[in-house]
Scaffold this active site. Structure first.
Site, short mmCIF file in Angstrom:
data_model
loop_
_atom_site.label_atom_id
_atom_site.label_comp_id
_atom_site.label_asym_id
_atom_site.label_seq_id
_atom_site.Cartn_x
_atom_site.Cartn_y
_atom_site.Cartn_z
N HIS A 96 20.18 41.90 -32.07
CA HIS A 96 20.91 42.93 -32.22
C HIS A 96 20.11 43.69 -33.83
O HIS A 96 20.88 43.12 -34.43
CB HIS A 96 22.68 42.25 -32.76
CG HIS A 96 23.27 43.33 -31.81
ND1 HIS A 96 23.63 44.65 -32.87
CD2 HIS A 96 24.95 42.78 -32.70
CE1 HIS A 96 24.63 45.27 -32.73
NE2 HIS A 96 25.54 44.45 -32.67
N HIS A 156 23.97 48.97 -35.42
CA HIS A 156 25.78 49.17 -35.81
C HIS A 156 25.67 48.96 -37.17
O HIS A 156 26.87 48.46 -37.82
CB HIS A 156 26.65 48.32 -34.55
CG HIS A 156 26.69 48.38 -32.63
ND1 HIS A 156 26.86 47.98 -32.06
CD2 HIS A 156 26.23 49.61 -32.41
CE1 HIS A 156 26.68 48.07 -30.94
NE2 HIS A 156 26.35 49.62 -31.04
N TYR A 202 24.64 46.50 -39.50
CA TYR A 202 25.38 44.46 -39.00
C TYR A 202 23.43 44.62 -39.57
O TYR A 202 22.74 45.14 -39.95
CB TYR A 202 24.95 43.67 -37.72
CG TYR A 202 26.31 43.96 -37.77
CD1 TYR A 202 27.03 43.09 -37.74
CD2 TYR A 202 26.41 44.75 -36.16
CE1 TYR A 202 28.82 43.34 -37.84
CE2 TYR A 202 28.06 45.30 -36.15
CZ TYR A 202 28.62 44.18 -36.54
OH TYR A 202 30.35 44.53 -35.91
C1 LIG Z 1 35.30 44.82 -27.60
C2 LIG Z 1 34.08 45.35 -27.44
C3 LIG Z 1 33.13 44.43 -28.18
C4 LIG Z 1 31.80 45.01 -29.00
N1 LIG Z 1 30.73 43.93 -28.96
C5 LIG Z 1 29.67 44.31 -29.40
C6 LIG Z 1 28.19 43.07 -30.05
O1 LIG Z 1 29.35 42.32 -29.94
N2 LIG Z 1 26.96 43.28 -29.89
C7 LIG Z 1 26.88 44.59 -30.16
O2 LIG Z 1 25.75 45.45 -29.75
N3 LIG Z 1 27.63 45.59 -29.19
C8 LIG Z 1 28.92 45.39 -28.99
N4 LIG Z 1 29.93 46.97 -28.80
C9 LIG Z 1 29.66 48.04 -27.92
C10 LIG Z 1 29.63 47.87 -26.97
O3 LIG Z 1 27.94 47.35 -25.93
C11 LIG Z 1 29.33 49.51 -26.02
O4 LIG Z 1 27.99 49.67 -26.62
C12 LIG Z 1 30.44 50.17 -26.30
O5 LIG Z 1 31.50 49.44 -26.26
C13 LIG Z 1 30.29 51.43 -25.51
O6 LIG Z 1 30.13 51.31 -24.05
P1 LIG Z 1 31.13 51.20 -22.98
O7 LIG Z 1 31.40 53.24 -23.64
O8 LIG Z 1 30.59 51.20 -21.82
O9 LIG Z 1 31.98 50.71 -23.35
C14 LIG Z 1 31.44 45.83 -27.93
C15 LIG Z 1 32.49 46.92 -28.03
C16 LIG Z 1 33.64 46.84 -27.52
C17 LIG Z 1 34.21 47.46 -27.38
#
Ligand SMILES: Cc1cc2nc3c(=O)[nH]c(=O)nc-3n(C[C@H](O)[C@H](O)[C@H](O)COP(=O)(O)O)c2cc1C
Length: 367
Positions: free
Chosen positions: A170, A173, A175
């Site tokens: 990861h 974002h 981190y």
């Molecule tokens: C509830 C939630 C938790 C997420 N947790 C992570 C995470 O742990 N690691 C990460 O890289 N992205 C995380 N994301 C981002 C998602 O992996 C993804 O990039 C984002 O939701 C966009 O995709 P979507 O439009 O299909 O939801 C999270 C997103 C959501 C909605």
């Protein structure tokens, strides 16, 4: 047969073989008491594997460092109980016909004060930061950097050992790894700070240490983003030239595939080309890429089923077109797979009237 056949073509990259191009995006849940994934976690991912997705990328799992987690009830990728819990998840997902990659995570400066199991551990970051709540962030020494690299290496080795098909680092974002990339959070004056190349060094060292230990066949996916939780509109790199400079050390270190995190996959990354971030990353590195961001959704969340059904068709046609053009290789889907564990099968069978819209409240009872 579905009109989206392209999404359901098999994919192979070395030892990684997927039944289709659809990936469940990593999404943090807070459902692992004492940081151990239990039977409910296995059932949650198993349901989605049986729902037809090609590969699941787990929620962020913390590597073995005292300051790696920002909050409680997030799972760890270290310790015998947590690893046994993950082994059960892996078996359940394989049973459902999907592959599974472990996302490895360290939050860095984004750590809240007093979080168990190490409430005394301060957050760490490339540069010291004074936080308004009094949770001062410790500037990492060279020794800290070595410790964290080792924690990532160990977690990757353990993940391979218990049967994961790949790991994902990861690096997105805002981190820890991304805090090194971003000039605003990395004010170091040693070899880990300064130029873009230096700021990529920490990540590259993590990748090469993992590669050295897991061998050439075990897939390493690297997730990165331009945007940060701290600033959704910022850009790490402004041009394809800078993007190439940033990515090359990661390629040289042994990344097999890049997962390029964006909010809307259809948005061009740079002026003068329709390519998105995954498209540019593939073009510049020659490596396979995963695209993500509002696949099967629209510009905003849908109010009801009929709005969703109206948009999904147009959205997926665009995705299929880009896949056919070889802009990227895999497509990660996040929120729709929370709302619809069988999202992939529903799309395959064209049953759009069965799709339910995603709502944030679903996170309160995530099954
Ligand atoms: C509830 C939630 C938790 C997420 N947790 C992570 C995470 O742990 N690691 C990460 O890289 N992205 C995380 N994301 C981002 C998602 O992996 C993804 O990039 C984002 O939701 C966009 O995709 P979507 O439009 O299909 O939801 C999270 C997103 C959501 C909605």
């Amino acid at each position: 047969m579905t009109q989206y056949q392209e999404l359901f073509r098999a994919f192979k990259m070395g030892s990684l073989e997927l039944r289709n191009r659809l990936v469940m995006a990593p999404m943090t849940r807070h459902y692992s008491p004492n940081n151990i994934p239990d039977d409910q976690v296995a059932a949650y991912y198993g349901r989605r594997a049986r729902g037809g997705i090609g590969m699941i990328i787990t929620e962020g799992t913390c590597v073995g460092h005292r300051a790696a987690n920002a909050s409680e009830n997030v799972p760890f990728m270290y310790g015998s109980n947590a690893l046994a819990g993950w082994k059960a998840v892996v078996d359940e997902v394989h049973h459902g016909g999907a592959a599974i990659a472990a996302q490895l995570w360290h939050v860095g400066a984004v750590r809240s004060k007093g979080v168990a199991p190490y409430p005394q551990a301060p957050g760490i970051a490339p540069s010291g930061i004074e936080m308004p709540e009094g949770n001062d962030i410790h500037e990492m020494t060279t020794r800290d950097i070595e410790d964290v690299i080792e924690a990532f290496r160990r977690a990757a080795v353990d993940a391979k050992e218990i049967g994961f098909d790949a790991i994902e680092i990861h690096g997105a974002h805002g981190y820890l790894i991304d805090q090194f990339f971003w000039s605003q959070s990395n004010r170091r004056e040693d070899r880990y700070g300064g130029s873009l190349l230096n700021r990529a060094r920490f990540a590259a060292e993590i990748v090469s240490e993992i590669r050295r230990s897991v061998g050439i066949d075990f897939p390493i996916i690297f997730r990165w983003s331009q945007w940060k939780e701290q600033d959704l509109t910022t850009k790490l790199v402004e041009s394809p030239t800078d993007l190439a400079v940033f990515l090359q050390p990661l390629v040289d270190a042994g990344v097999d595939m890049f997962h390029c995190s964006t909010h809307r996959y259809w948005e061009p990354e740079f002026d003068g080309s329709s390519l998105n971030l995954a498209g540019w990353t593939k073009k510049l590195t020659g490596k396979p890429t995963i695209t993500v961001g509002s696949i099967g959704l629209g510009d905003k969340l849908h109010e009801d089923e009929s709005e969703l059904q109206r948009d999904v068709d147009r959205n997926l046609k665009n995705l299929v077109h880009r896949l056919k053009c070889d802009e990227f290789d895999l497509a990660a889907v996040g929120r729709p797979v929370i709302a619809n564990p069988s999202w992939a099968n529903i799309v395959k069978e064209g049953r759009y009237t069965d799709l339910l819209p995603y709502r944030k409240s679903l996170l309160n009872s995530l099954y």
